[in-house]
Design an enzyme around this catalytic site. Structure first.
Site, mmCIF file in Angstrom:
data_model
loop_
_atom_site.group_PDB
_atom_site.id
_atom_site.type_symbol
_atom_site.label_atom_id
_atom_site.label_comp_id
_atom_site.label_asym_id
_atom_site.label_seq_id
_atom_site.Cartn_x
_atom_site.Cartn_y
_atom_site.Cartn_z
ATOM 1 N N ASP A 67 0.817 -1.215 0.000
ATOM 2 C CA ASP A 67 0.000 0.000 0.000
ATOM 3 C C ASP A 67 0.848 1.261 0.000
ATOM 4 O O ASP A 67 2.050 1.232 0.268
ATOM 5 C CB ASP A 67 -0.987 0.007 1.183
ATOM 6 C CG ASP A 67 -0.328 -0.263 2.536
ATOM 7 O OD1 ASP A 67 0.916 -0.348 2.598
ATOM 8 O OD2 ASP A 67 -1.061 -0.386 3.531
ATOM 9 N N ASN A 136 -9.013 -1.649 13.687
ATOM 10 C CA ASN A 136 -10.318 -2.056 13.132
ATOM 11 C C ASN A 136 -10.195 -3.318 12.274
ATOM 12 O O ASN A 136 -11.122 -3.678 11.560
ATOM 13 C CB ASN A 136 -10.938 -0.913 12.309
ATOM 14 C CG ASN A 136 -10.093 -0.532 11.096
ATOM 15 O OD1 ASN A 136 -9.062 -1.158 10.820
ATOM 16 N ND2 ASN A 136 -10.516 0.485 10.369
ATOM 17 N N HIS A 138 -8.012 -3.842 9.782
ATOM 18 C CA HIS A 138 -7.580 -3.708 8.383
ATOM 19 C C HIS A 138 -6.204 -4.324 8.176
ATOM 20 O O HIS A 138 -5.378 -4.361 9.086
ATOM 21 C CB HIS A 138 -7.650 -2.254 7.897
ATOM 22 C CG HIS A 138 -6.575 -1.334 8.363
ATOM 23 N ND1 HIS A 138 -6.813 -0.238 9.159
ATOM 24 C CD2 HIS A 138 -5.242 -1.297 8.121
ATOM 25 C CE1 HIS A 138 -5.686 0.406 9.388
ATOM 26 N NE2 HIS A 138 -4.711 -0.218 8.777
ATOM 27 N N GLU A 143 -9.807 -1.725 4.237
ATOM 28 C CA GLU A 143 -10.611 -1.286 5.375
ATOM 29 C C GLU A 143 -11.888 -2.138 5.494
ATOM 30 O O GLU A 143 -12.300 -2.781 4.525
ATOM 31 C CB GLU A 143 -11.010 0.180 5.172
ATOM 32 C CG GLU A 143 -9.838 1.166 5.211
ATOM 33 C CD GLU A 143 -9.416 1.537 6.638
ATOM 34 O OE1 GLU A 143 -9.518 0.698 7.553
ATOM 35 O OE2 GLU A 143 -8.973 2.685 6.824
HETATM 36 C C1 GLP Z 1 -1.404 1.249 8.622
HETATM 37 C C2 GLP Z 1 -0.835 0.462 7.445
HETATM 38 C C3 GLP Z 1 -0.820 -1.000 7.692
HETATM 39 C C4 GLP Z 1 -0.408 -1.284 9.106
HETATM 40 C C5 GLP Z 1 -1.441 -0.776 10.063
HETATM 41 C C6 GLP Z 1 -1.057 -0.903 11.517
HETATM 42 O O1 GLP Z 1 -2.488 2.032 8.325
HETATM 43 N N1 GLP Z 1 -1.404 0.729 6.173
HETATM 44 O O2 GLP Z 1 0.029 -1.631 6.764
HETATM 45 O O3 GLP Z 1 -0.286 -2.678 9.288
HETATM 46 O O4 GLP Z 1 -1.822 0.541 9.773
HETATM 47 O O5 GLP Z 1 -0.086 0.015 11.864
HETATM 48 P P1 GLP Z 1 0.777 -0.040 13.174
HETATM 49 O O6 GLP Z 1 1.723 -1.180 12.983
HETATM 50 O O7 GLP Z 1 1.492 1.265 13.227
HETATM 51 O O8 GLP Z 1 -0.140 -0.257 14.309
#
Ligand code: GLP
Length: 243
Positions: A67, A136, A138, A143
């Site tokens: 992404d 959430n 994702h 999402e």
């Molecule tokens: C982001 C990314 C994801 C990531 C997630 C969790 O929005 N797009 O790839 O896994 O959120 O992030 P974190 O590891 O900072 O909790």
């Protein structure tokens, strides 16, 4: 899904790095699907240490990120391209032409999504896809929705995700509201999935990912259907799951 329970974030990172390093040693031309966010940072740091101190060689590896934000210049410090360079690929000498991410500044985003799916056709799907998880549920930027989307697509980020990611920006208005994300075909076609989670904030999402119904309302739940998915999580992230 196989679950590896560890005591803390550091153990999670070391375990993930060990698994990725073993793959790279066995398959020097591995395609690594890599995640951004704060969760994988310790694993990247450990892999960089292995490169520097143990001669772990990434020269044959190509990386594919699932992404990227829409609307951030590649050189913006919070673009995922810069994140990858800063935290991993520059540190282990993977040259930029072997580091693949969607282009969130493309003039034609729909075309960019199609082109990104074509990249998998030429490069192959990842040998291993490293993933974090949103509170959430994702994965990448898939999402919660009414249906799973297979292809790479444009997504509007939920308020939850914008709130969570605000910590990386000076203020909420700077957080992009849209992103490009690979869809479930890209994720589920990876040969192996490594999902990382630590901290209490992820406990509910992790419980639903592992034991809840498979539903696009909790996108990570689809990983229950992958034949080789492993969750590495600390006690807090596992605290709502009966093991
Ligand atoms: C982001 C990314 C994801 C990531 C997630 C969790 O929005 N797009 O790839 O896994 O959120 O992030 P974190 O590891 O900072 O909790």
């Amino acid at each position: 899904m196989k679950i590896i329970s560890v005591s803390n974030e550091r153990e999670m990172s070391l375990e993930a790095a060990r698994i990725i390093a073993a793959l790279v040693r066995l398959k020097p031309k591995a395609i690594l699907g890599l995640a951004s966010g704060s969760t994988p940072l310790g694993a990247y740091k450990e892999l960089a240490r292995m490169w520097a101190e143990e001669g772990l060689d990434f020269s044959g590896v190509e990386t594919v990120n699932p992404d990227e934000y829409i609307g951030l210049e590649e050189t913006h410090p919070q673009s995922y391209r810069m994140y990858m360079r800063r935290h991993f690929t520059d540190l282990v000498a993977i040259p930029p032409h072997k580091v693949h991410l969607p282009n969130g500044m493309a003039t034609d985003i729909e075309q960019e999504c199609q082109d990104y799916d074509k990249l998998f056709e030429s490069l192959g799907f990842p040998d291993l896809q490293l993933l974090g998880i949103g509170t959430n549920g994702h994965i990448a930027f898939n999402e919660p929705a009414d249906f799973f989307t297979a292809q790479t697509h444009r997504v509007t980020l939920t308020e939850d995700t914008i709130d969570s990611n605000q910590r990386f920006f000076d203020n909420r208005h700077e957080v992009p509201t849209e992103a490009i994300t690979v869809g479930m075909r890209g994720i589920m076609s990876s040969k192996r999935i490594l999902l990382l989670a630590c901290g209490k904030a992820k406990a509910r999402a992790i419980a639903q990912t592992c034991r809840g119904p498979v539903t696009p309302r909790l996108p990570a739940s689809i990983l229950q259907l992958h034949p080789d998915a492993t969750l590495i999580a600390d006690r807090e992230a596992l605290s709502e799951l009966d093991l």
